[in-house]
Design a protein around this motif. Structure first.
Motif, PDB file in Angstrom:
ATOM      1  N   GLY A   1       0.771  -1.233   0.000  1.00 32.59           N
ATOM      2  CA  GLY A   1       0.000   0.000   0.000  1.00 32.59           C
ATOM      3  C   GLY A   1       0.801   1.281   0.000  1.00 32.59           C
ATOM      4  N   LEU A   2       2.130   1.208  -0.129  1.00 33.05           N
ATOM      5  CA  LEU A   2       2.937   2.430  -0.146  1.00 33.05           C
ATOM      6  C   LEU A   2       3.077   3.008  -1.550  1.00 33.05           C
ATOM      7  N   ALA A   3       2.687   2.250  -2.561  1.00 31.43           N
ATOM      8  CA  ALA A   3       2.569   2.768  -3.922  1.00 31.43           C
ATOM      9  C   ALA A   3       1.333   2.113  -4.522  1.00 31.43           C
ATOM     10  N   TRP A   4       0.602   2.867  -5.325  1.00 27.77           N
ATOM     11  CA  TRP A   4      -0.683   2.366  -5.813  1.00 27.77           C
ATOM     12  C   TRP A   4      -1.115   3.148  -7.044  1.00 27.77           C
ATOM     13  N   THR A   5      -2.148   2.640  -7.699  1.00 28.69           N
ATOM     14  CA  THR A   5      -2.762   3.309  -8.845  1.00 28.69           C
ATOM     15  C   THR A   5      -4.174   3.722  -8.453  1.00 28.69           C
ATOM     16  N   THR A   6      -4.489   5.004  -8.610  1.00 27.27           N
ATOM     17  CA  THR A   6      -5.833   5.495  -8.317  1.00 27.27           C
ATOM     18  C   THR A   6      -6.613   5.638  -9.620  1.00 27.27           C
ATOM     19  N   PHE A   7      -7.679   4.853  -9.737  1.00 27.65           N
ATOM     20  CA  PHE A   7      -8.559   4.943 -10.899  1.00 27.65           C
ATOM     21  C   PHE A   7      -9.700   5.903 -10.595  1.00 27.65           C
ATOM     22  N   ASP A   8     -10.167   6.595 -11.613  1.00 24.23           N
ATOM     23  CA  ASP A   8     -11.181   7.625 -11.420  1.00 24.23           C
ATOM     24  C   ASP A   8     -12.569   7.073 -11.131  1.00 24.23           C
ATOM     25  N   HIS A   9     -12.806   5.798 -11.438  1.00 20.52           N
ATOM     26  CA  HIS A   9     -14.137   5.276 -11.150  1.00 20.52           C
ATOM     27  C   HIS A   9     -14.068   4.018 -10.297  1.00 20.52           C
ATOM     28  N   GLU A  10     -15.218   3.576  -9.853  1.00 21.48           N
ATOM     29  CA  GLU A  10     -15.293   2.470  -8.905  1.00 21.48           C
ATOM     30  C   GLU A  10     -14.962   1.144  -9.567  1.00 21.48           C
ATOM     31  N   ILE A  11     -14.169   0.359  -8.874  1.00 16.77           N
ATOM     32  CA  ILE A  11     -13.794  -0.981  -9.333  1.00 16.77           C
ATOM     33  C   ILE A  11     -14.094  -1.948  -8.201  1.00 16.77           C
ATOM     34  N   GLY A  12     -14.962  -2.914  -8.463  1.00 14.30           N
ATOM     35  CA  GLY A  12     -15.359  -3.838  -7.402  1.00 14.30           C
ATOM     36  C   GLY A  12     -15.183  -5.297  -7.735  1.00 14.30           C
ATOM     37  N   THR A  13     -14.742  -5.601  -8.968  1.00 16.43           N
ATOM     38  CA  THR A  13     -14.546  -6.999  -9.370  1.00 16.43           C
ATOM     39  C   THR A  13     -13.287  -7.110 -10.223  1.00 16.43           C
ATOM     40  N   GLN A  14     -12.826  -8.338 -10.371  1.00 18.52           N
ATOM     41  CA  GLN A  14     -11.678  -8.574 -11.246  1.00 18.52           C
ATOM     42  C   GLN A  14     -11.982  -8.125 -12.677  1.00 18.52           C
ATOM     43  N   ASP A  15     -13.158  -8.440 -13.171  1.00 13.10           N
ATOM     44  CA  ASP A  15     -13.518  -8.054 -14.536  1.00 13.10           C
ATOM     45  C   ASP A  15     -13.512  -6.537 -14.707  1.00 13.10           C
ATOM     46  N   GLU A  16     -13.966  -5.812 -13.689  1.00 16.36           N
ATOM     47  CA  GLU A  16     -13.968  -4.353 -13.777  1.00 16.36           C
ATOM     48  C   GLU A  16     -12.547  -3.795 -13.788  1.00 16.36           C
ATOM     49  N   LEU A  17     -11.645  -4.414 -13.017  1.00  9.87           N
ATOM     50  CA  LEU A  17     -10.254  -3.973 -13.034  1.00  9.87           C
ATOM     51  C   LEU A  17      -9.628  -4.238 -14.397  1.00  9.87           C
ATOM     52  N   CYS A  18      -9.845  -5.425 -14.935  1.00  6.81           N
ATOM     53  CA  CYS A  18      -9.286  -5.746 -16.251  1.00  6.81           C
ATOM     54  C   CYS A  18      -9.829  -4.808 -17.315  1.00  6.81           C
ATOM     55  N   ALA A  19     -11.126  -4.515 -17.241  1.00 13.21           N
ATOM     56  CA  ALA A  19     -11.724  -3.607 -18.217  1.00 13.21           C
ATOM     57  C   ALA A  19     -11.130  -2.207 -18.094  1.00 13.21           C
ATOM     58  N   ALA A  20     -10.923  -1.741 -16.869  1.00 10.54           N
ATOM     59  CA  ALA A  20     -10.347  -0.412 -16.662  1.00 10.54           C
ATOM     60  C   ALA A  20      -8.942  -0.333 -17.242  1.00 10.54           C
ATOM     61  N   LEU A  21      -8.160  -1.391 -17.052  1.00 14.02           N
ATOM     62  CA  LEU A  21      -6.801  -1.415 -17.581  1.00 14.02           C
ATOM     63  C   LEU A  21      -6.799  -1.525 -19.101  1.00 14.02           C
ATOM     64  N   GLN A  22      -7.646  -2.381 -19.636  1.00 11.67           N
ATOM     65  CA  GLN A  22      -7.669  -2.569 -21.083  1.00 11.67           C
ATOM     66  C   GLN A  22      -8.254  -1.364 -21.811  1.00 11.67           C
ATOM     67  N   ASP A  23      -9.163  -0.667 -21.159  1.00  9.82           N
ATOM     68  CA  ASP A  23      -9.809   0.478 -21.806  1.00  9.82           C
ATOM     69  C   ASP A  23      -9.072   1.792 -21.570  1.00  9.82           C
ATOM     70  N   GLY A  24      -7.986   1.748 -20.824  1.00 14.78           N
ATOM     71  CA  GLY A  24      -7.217   2.965 -20.582  1.00 14.78           C
ATOM     72  C   GLY A  24      -7.921   3.993 -19.722  1.00 14.78           C
ATOM     73  N   VAL A  25      -8.751   3.518 -18.780  1.00 17.08           N
ATOM     74  CA  VAL A  25      -9.475   4.432 -17.886  1.00 17.08           C
ATOM     75  C   VAL A  25      -8.491   5.376 -17.184  1.00 17.08           C
ATOM     76  N   SER A  26      -8.895   6.631 -17.013  1.00 17.72           N
ATOM     77  CA  SER A  26      -8.043   7.634 -16.395  1.00 17.72           C
ATOM     78  C   SER A  26      -7.590   7.180 -15.016  1.00 17.72           C
ATOM     79  N   ARG A  27      -6.289   7.349 -14.753  1.00 18.50           N
ATOM     80  CA  ARG A  27      -5.734   6.945 -13.460  1.00 18.50           C
ATOM     81  C   ARG A  27      -4.465   7.732 -13.151  1.00 18.50           C
ATOM     82  N   GLN A  28      -4.024   7.645 -11.901  1.00 17.65           N
ATOM     83  CA  GLN A  28      -2.783   8.267 -11.465  1.00 17.65           C
ATOM     84  C   GLN A  28      -1.907   7.222 -10.798  1.00 17.65           C
TER      85      GLN A  28
END
Length: 254
Positions: free
Chosen positions: A170-197
């Motif tokens: 938890g000392l380094a992480w990626t913050t996504f702009d929208h809610e992610i609650g499942t593995q499929d949602e995380l994969c979709a966010a990564l594959q779709d290039g969802v805004s993140r920091q």
């Protein structure tokens, strides 16, 4: 989820137990990506499920160890539908990950002897969903170089603790702009290039933990590496294991 600043994902940890899960929650992490070395996918999936709850999602992943011990390059994959072994060629691994439509992150590019080169990233760009630009084992020059590689291929970025030690989680992480609650949602966010920091905690305690992680890497690449070289072929993720049904014989390097 952490509504105040999106969903915080520690995109790569090597360890997982009750203490790790509690530390992640205490540090505001919503999702952990668990990818231990040399552990078959079914076992990773069981452990991830065991430590997931309403406060923390643990996503199973594989850091695929491509090449031989003397020429090794790591590729982080999640959303796998079938097990994939270590000790296969980089081209073979990327072909298999594309077949499974897995989500692919380049961890620690050009970091010591275990990261993909800039040329590798260019060659496989179509199969890469993100480039990790920051983790606790990085010195500033490693982060700078990783960001240069990501920019050169116009790839989205991630950060992770890459925790081999419990105190790093938890000392380094990626913050996504929208809610992610499942593995499929995380994969979709990564594959779709969802805004993140890509984020990393600052301060002396974080810096000291980074030093501890780097020192641990030295241990891994001396005595532990020697054991692995001598015992190569005995790992549970070797391509000749029954789990892989001989499907990777043509791309196995051992």
């Amino acid at each position: 989820m952490t509504e105040r600043d999106g969903t915080r994902v520690d995109c790569h940890v090597k360890i997982l137990d009750d203490g790790v899960a509690e530390r992640a929650k205490a540090r505001g992490i919503d999702v952990l990506v668990y990818a231990p070395h040399f552990m078959p996918l079914p076992e990773i999936e069981r452990r991830a499920d065991r430590f997931s709850d309403d406060e923390l999602l643990v996503v199973p992943a594989r850091e695929v160890f491509t090449g031989s011990w003397r020429d090794r390059k790591h590729v982080l994959a999640m959303g796998l539908s079938e097990p994939i072994p270590d000790f296969i060629s980089l081209d073979g691994a990327m072909t298999e990950l594309a077949r499974q439509d897995a989500t692919v992150i380049v961890p620690h590019p050009e970091f010591l002897t275990v990261g993909l080169s800039a040329d590798d990233v260019v060659a496989h760009r179509e199969r890469i969903d993100a480039v990790e630009v920051c983790n606790l084992k990085h010195w500033p020059r490693h982060t700078t170089r990783a960001r240069e590689i990501a920019r050169a291929v116009d790839a989205p970025v991630t950060a992770s603790s890459y925790a081999h030690l419990p105190g790093s989680v938890g000392l380094a992480w990626t913050t996504f702009d929208h809610e992610i609650g499942t593995q499929d949602e995380l994969c979709a966010a990564l594959q779709d290039g969802v805004s993140r920091q890509a984020c990393r905690r600052q301060g002396w305690s974080s810096r000291l933990q980074s030093v501890a992680e780097f020192a641990h890497l030295g241990w891994e690449n001396t005595g532990k590496k020697f054991d692995r070289i001598v015992l190569s072929g005995t790992e549970a993720t070797h391509p000749d294991r029954p789990l892989y049904e001989g499907r990777f014989d043509d791309v196995s390097v051992y």
